[in-house]
Motif scaffolding. Structure first.
Motif, PDB file in Angstrom:
ATOM      1  N   PRO A  94      40.089  34.378  47.359  1.00 29.79           N
ATOM      2  CA  PRO A  94      38.607  34.429  46.834  1.00 29.79           C
ATOM      3  C   PRO A  94      38.490  36.610  47.507  1.00 29.79           C
ATOM      4  CG  PRO A  94      38.307  32.735  48.180  1.00 29.79           C
ATOM      5  CD  PRO A  94      39.949  33.018  48.101  1.00 29.79           C
ATOM      6  N   THR A  95      39.585  36.795  49.002  1.00 31.37           N
ATOM      7  CA  THR A  95      39.297  38.183  48.637  1.00 31.37           C
ATOM      8  C   THR A  95      40.192  38.869  47.817  1.00 31.37           C
ATOM      9  OG1 THR A  95      39.480  37.721  50.943  1.00 31.37           O
ATOM     10  CG2 THR A  95      40.244  39.882  50.382  1.00 31.37           C
ATOM     11  N   ALA A  96      41.094  38.597  46.721  1.00 30.49           N
ATOM     12  CA  ALA A  96      41.664  39.263  45.834  1.00 30.49           C
ATOM     13  C   ALA A  96      40.417  39.298  44.798  1.00 30.49           C
ATOM     14  CB  ALA A  96      42.848  39.147  45.425  1.00 30.49           C
ATOM     15  N   ILE A  97      40.169  38.575  45.030  1.00 32.09           N
ATOM     16  CA  ILE A  97      39.204  38.367  43.425  1.00 32.09           C
ATOM     17  C   ILE A  97      37.938  39.169  43.792  1.00 32.09           C
ATOM     18  CG2 ILE A  97      37.187  36.890  42.483  1.00 32.09           C
ATOM     19  CD1 ILE A  97      39.104  34.768  43.138  1.00 32.09           C
ATOM     20  N   ALA A  98      37.298  39.986  44.475  1.00 30.34           N
ATOM     21  CA  ALA A  98      36.567  40.501  45.273  1.00 30.34           C
ATOM     22  C   ALA A  98      37.010  41.685  45.303  1.00 30.34           C
ATOM     23  CB  ALA A  98      36.163  40.272  47.062  1.00 30.34           C
ATOM     24  N   ALA A  99      38.401  42.209  45.420  1.00 37.39           N
ATOM     25  CA  ALA A  99      38.976  43.696  45.651  1.00 37.39           C
ATOM     26  C   ALA A  99      39.078  43.756  43.720  1.00 37.39           C
ATOM     27  CB  ALA A  99      40.359  43.299  45.735  1.00 37.39           C
ATOM     28  N   VAL A 100      39.422  42.987  43.104  1.00 36.32           N
ATOM     29  CA  VAL A 100      39.577  43.249  41.333  1.00 36.32           C
ATOM     30  C   VAL A 100      38.068  43.374  40.521  1.00 36.32           C
ATOM     31  CG1 VAL A 100      40.266  42.089  39.154  1.00 36.32           C
ATOM     32  CG2 VAL A 100      41.484  41.419  41.257  1.00 36.32           C
TER      33      VAL A 100
END
Length: 308
Positions: A164-170
């Motif tokens: 989820p954190t990586a998706i938010a960063a994307v």
């Protein structure tokens, strides 16, 4: 067992030699790649949008592709030792998905909302989407993923934290990219949205496409070996530096202050990795790079991927 099956012997030596030479080129030209190219790119693109450049310089697709390739080079060279058959297969699937979701988006207005390319970013696949689309999109996902791993530290071991954190960063990457791209006329949404011409539906679409992309990137690598490589390769996130400088500058020039602030948050994230400071700027200037001792690893995974 034949040593060549382990990536050793003549083939392994040749790959290590090529890797070493590529890394030397990146280190010697870090400042030019990470700072000069995005600055020149921002000026050129804004000048094209404002009608200040004559043809064929304005929106020249070859210049856009060349500049993008150069700015991507630190990421590509940095990750080469961790790219094996499994990673190539995952990125092949991601490439196919990138073309598919963009084509669907152009033809059906789903999932991003109604939009169209207003200039040609190089050759166009089916006359609808840029052939170089994976070059534009996939590195952004990888940059966001790598930054997430470094910032989270040990917390990145937890799947429900990492993904989820990586998706938010994307999605945050696109909060910077799309307003600037709309401002300089790369593409437009019809009707224009509330976020500097970008509709909310676009970011709903990025959650979808970003989720698929992040999961595939996560599957592509052995995470421990990837983190070790990222920590030892000081220039691997320079592509993200270029992104922030290029699109952050364009947002500032067009007064897209919220988008510029998100770019600033990426700057803070880069600073938190403890690799971007005054000393780094000094060693990145041509002629000074050899004063910074570095340790590089060129070992390759014979199977292309270790067990998680």
């Amino acid at each position: 067992m034949d040593s060549r099956l382990l990536g050793l012997g003549e083939d392994g030596d040749a790959r290590a030699t090529i890797q070493h030479r590529l890394e030397a080129v990146i280190r010697e030209n870090r400042f030019t790649i990470a700072v000069v190219f995005p600055f020149v790119g921002a000026v050129t693109l804004v000048a094209s949008a404002e009608g200040l450049l004559p043809q064929p310089l304005a929106y020249n697709p070859l210049l856009i592709l060349f500049g993008t390739l150069v700015m991507r080079s630190p990421l590509v060279v940095g990750l080469l030792p961790r790219i094996g058959p499994w990673a190539l297969a995952c990125f092949g699937v991601l490439t196919a998905y990138t073309y598919a979701i963009e084509t669907v988006g152009v033809r059906t207005d789903w999932p991003y909302g109604a939009f169209e390319y207003t200039i040609q970013l190089g050759p166009m696949l089916f006359g609808e989407v840029p052939l170089a689309l994976p070059l534009f999109f996939i590195p952004l996902v990888v940059n966001a993923y790598l930054l997430t791993l470094l910032i989270l530290g040990d917390s990145s071991d937890h799947l429900l934290v990492r993904i989820p954190t990586a998706i938010a960063a994307v999605v945050a990457v696109d909060l910077v990219l799309d307003p600037a791209a709309v401002a300089i006329g790369f593409w437009e949404f019809v009707p224009p949205g509330i976020y500097y011409g970008v509709p909310v539906s676009n970011y709903v679409g990025w959650v979808l496409s970003g989720t698929v992309a992040v999961v595939l990137v996560d599957l592509a690598f052995d995470r421990r070996r990837l983190i070790d490589r990222v920590r030892e390769c000081e220039f691997v996130l320079d592509d993200l530096v270029s992104f922030v400088l290029l699109w952050g500058t364009i947002n500032v020039l067009y007064g897209n202050w919220l988008a510029a602030a998100v770019a600033g948050l990426f700057c803070l994230g880069l600073f938190r990795t403890d690799r971007y400071d005054v000393d780094m700027v000094y060693t990145a200037i041509p002629g000074n790079w050899q004063s910074q001792p570095t340790e590089t690893s060129t070992d390759t995974d014979a199977s292309g991927r270790d067990e998680h």
